[in-house]
Design a protein around this motif. Sequence first.
Motif, PDB file in Angstrom:
ATOM      1  N   THR A 141      -2.300  -5.615  -6.745  1.00 21.82           N
ATOM      2  CA  THR A 141      -3.323  -4.617  -7.077  1.00 21.82           C
ATOM      3  C   THR A 141      -4.094  -5.028  -8.319  1.00 21.82           C
ATOM      4  O   THR A 141      -3.500  -5.302  -9.361  1.00 21.82           O
ATOM      5  N   ALA A 142      -5.424  -5.103  -8.188  1.00 16.94           N
ATOM      6  CA  ALA A 142      -6.280  -5.555  -9.290  1.00 16.94           C
ATOM      7  C   ALA A 142      -7.734  -5.494  -8.846  1.00 16.94           C
ATOM      8  O   ALA A 142      -8.025  -5.293  -7.664  1.00 16.94           O
ATOM      9  N   VAL A 143      -8.616  -5.705  -9.798  1.00 13.08           N
ATOM     10  CA  VAL A 143     -10.005  -5.999  -9.470  1.00 13.08           C
ATOM     11  C   VAL A 143     -10.113  -7.512  -9.334  1.00 13.08           C
ATOM     12  O   VAL A 143      -9.689  -8.247 -10.230  1.00 13.08           O
ATOM     13  N   TYR A 144     -10.660  -7.960  -8.227  1.00 10.55           N
ATOM     14  CA  TYR A 144     -10.780  -9.381  -7.946  1.00 10.55           C
ATOM     15  C   TYR A 144     -12.214  -9.839  -8.199  1.00 10.55           C
ATOM     16  O   TYR A 144     -13.164  -9.198  -7.727  1.00 10.55           O
ATOM     17  N   TYR A 145     -12.319 -10.959  -8.923  1.00  8.10           N
ATOM     18  CA  TYR A 145     -13.621 -11.492  -9.305  1.00  8.10           C
ATOM     19  C   TYR A 145     -13.813 -12.886  -8.729  1.00  8.10           C
ATOM     20  O   TYR A 145     -12.896 -13.721  -8.770  1.00  8.10           O
ATOM     21  N   CYS A 146     -15.001 -13.135  -8.269  1.00  7.79           N
ATOM     22  CA  CYS A 146     -15.431 -14.461  -7.854  1.00  7.79           C
ATOM     23  C   CYS A 146     -16.133 -15.117  -9.044  1.00  7.79           C
ATOM     24  O   CYS A 146     -16.834 -14.434  -9.806  1.00  7.79           O
ATOM     25  N   ALA A 147     -15.948 -16.435  -9.201  1.00 11.99           N
ATOM     26  CA  ALA A 147     -16.559 -17.136 -10.324  1.00 11.99           C
ATOM     27  C   ALA A 147     -17.041 -18.516  -9.885  1.00 11.99           C
ATOM     28  O   ALA A 147     -16.433 -19.137  -9.006  1.00 11.99           O
ATOM     29  N   ALA A 148     -18.099 -18.977 -10.522  1.00 11.56           N
ATOM     30  CA  ALA A 148     -18.690 -20.268 -10.198  1.00 11.56           C
ATOM     31  C   ALA A 148     -18.629 -21.197 -11.403  1.00 11.56           C
ATOM     32  O   ALA A 148     -18.913 -20.783 -12.531  1.00 11.56           O
ATOM     33  N   ARG A 149     -18.294 -22.461 -11.124  1.00 15.37           N
ATOM     34  CA  ARG A 149     -18.153 -23.467 -12.186  1.00 15.37           C
ATOM     35  C   ARG A 149     -19.023 -24.661 -11.837  1.00 15.37           C
ATOM     36  O   ARG A 149     -18.824 -25.275 -10.780  1.00 15.37           O
ATOM     37  N   SER A 150     -19.955 -24.994 -12.709  1.00 17.72           N
ATOM     38  CA  SER A 150     -20.872 -26.100 -12.428  1.00 17.72           C
ATOM     39  C   SER A 150     -20.376 -27.426 -12.961  1.00 17.72           C
ATOM     40  O   SER A 150     -20.961 -28.465 -12.664  1.00 17.72           O
ATOM     41  N   ARG A 151     -19.305 -27.420 -13.716  1.00 15.62           N
ATOM     42  CA  ARG A 151     -18.801 -28.664 -14.288  1.00 15.62           C
ATOM     43  C   ARG A 151     -17.761 -29.277 -13.358  1.00 15.62           C
ATOM     44  O   ARG A 151     -17.121 -28.572 -12.596  1.00 15.62           O
ATOM     45  N   PRO A 152     -17.556 -30.590 -13.467  1.00 20.43           N
ATOM     46  CA  PRO A 152     -16.544 -31.228 -12.616  1.00 20.43           C
ATOM     47  C   PRO A 152     -15.145 -30.729 -12.929  1.00 20.43           C
ATOM     48  O   PRO A 152     -14.875 -30.261 -14.027  1.00 20.43           O
ATOM     49  N   GLY A 153     -14.262 -30.867 -11.939  1.00 22.27           N
ATOM     50  CA  GLY A 153     -12.873 -30.527 -12.151  1.00 22.27           C
ATOM     51  C   GLY A 153     -12.543 -29.089 -11.803  1.00 22.27           C
ATOM     52  O   GLY A 153     -13.423 -28.237 -11.734  1.00 22.27           O
ATOM     53  N   LEU A 154     -11.270 -28.869 -11.572  1.00 22.62           N
ATOM     54  CA  LEU A 154     -10.807 -27.521 -11.276  1.00 22.62           C
ATOM     55  C   LEU A 154     -10.813 -26.691 -12.556  1.00 22.62           C
ATOM     56  O   LEU A 154     -10.629 -27.229 -13.643  1.00 22.62           O
ATOM     57  N   GLY A 155     -10.995 -25.417 -12.411  1.00 24.28           N
ATOM     58  CA  GLY A 155     -10.965 -24.524 -13.557  1.00 24.28           C
ATOM     59  C   GLY A 155      -9.902 -23.478 -13.376  1.00 24.28           C
ATOM     60  O   GLY A 155      -9.795 -22.856 -12.315  1.00 24.28           O
ATOM     61  N   TYR A 156      -9.124 -23.278 -14.438  1.00 28.43           N
ATOM     62  CA  TYR A 156      -8.033 -22.316 -14.372  1.00 28.43           C
ATOM     63  C   TYR A 156      -8.171 -21.201 -15.410  1.00 28.43           C
ATOM     64  O   TYR A 156      -7.417 -20.224 -15.371  1.00 28.43           O
ATOM     65  N   ALA A 157      -9.105 -21.362 -16.310  1.00 27.91           N
ATOM     66  CA  ALA A 157      -9.289 -20.378 -17.377  1.00 27.91           C
ATOM     67  C   ALA A 157     -10.626 -19.669 -17.212  1.00 27.91           C
ATOM     68  O   ALA A 157     -11.584 -20.229 -16.655  1.00 27.91           O
ATOM     69  N   VAL A 158     -10.690 -18.477 -17.736  1.00 29.06           N
ATOM     70  CA  VAL A 158     -11.925 -17.699 -17.664  1.00 29.06           C
ATOM     71  C   VAL A 158     -13.098 -18.478 -18.254  1.00 29.06           C
ATOM     72  O   VAL A 158     -14.185 -18.513 -17.681  1.00 29.06           O
ATOM     73  N   GLU A 159     -12.859 -19.161 -19.369  1.00 31.93           N
ATOM     74  CA  GLU A 159     -13.936 -19.886 -20.049  1.00 31.93           C
ATOM     75  C   GLU A 159     -14.385 -21.133 -19.315  1.00 31.93           C
ATOM     76  O   GLU A 159     -15.369 -21.758 -19.697  1.00 31.93           O
ATOM     77  N   ASP A 160     -13.698 -21.517 -18.255  1.00 32.08           N
ATOM     78  CA  ASP A 160     -14.087 -22.681 -17.458  1.00 32.08           C
ATOM     79  C   ASP A 160     -15.246 -22.377 -16.516  1.00 32.08           C
ATOM     80  O   ASP A 160     -15.790 -23.294 -15.896  1.00 32.08           O
ATOM     81  N   TYR A 161     -15.607 -21.105 -16.363  1.00 36.45           N
ATOM     82  CA  TYR A 161     -16.592 -20.688 -15.362  1.00 36.45           C
ATOM     83  C   TYR A 161     -17.864 -20.164 -16.007  1.00 36.45           C
ATOM     84  O   TYR A 161     -17.838 -19.511 -17.043  1.00 36.45           O
TER      85      TYR A 161
END
Length: 123
Positions: free
Chosen positions: A90-110
């Motif tokens: 249970t949560a609010v689910y957010y979609c995020a886009a990252r323009s930089r290479p590599g996988l992102g795991y942190a909020v600041e990566d997007y």
Amino acid sequence: VQLVESGGGLVQAGESLRLSCAFSGGLFSNYNMGWFRQAPGQEREFVAVDTWSGVTTDYLDSVKGRFTISRDNAKNTVNLQMNSLKPEDTAVYYCAARSRPGLGYAVEDYNTWGQGTRVTVSP
């Protein structure tokens, strides 16, 4: 770039939901896409990530085997199929886009975030 999530709702434990995120305002194939969630009183946490090619994905340990991220570059959408849902999902689910290479795991990566869609799983 704009992101719009849909598909949230109220379900019982063990049921499934499919979240979708519509991407606009840029070249979708240039972006890696992620899903995060935020439960009441908690920080936003990583759930899943999908690279632009769709070949590489990764998941939060607690959702591995239950959630699947997928993208359709022709339709500019990324989806999160959630099976065997648990009350702790249970949560609010957010979609995020990252323009930089590599996988992102942190909020600041997007770079860009959607407005979120609420998922509630009852026991």
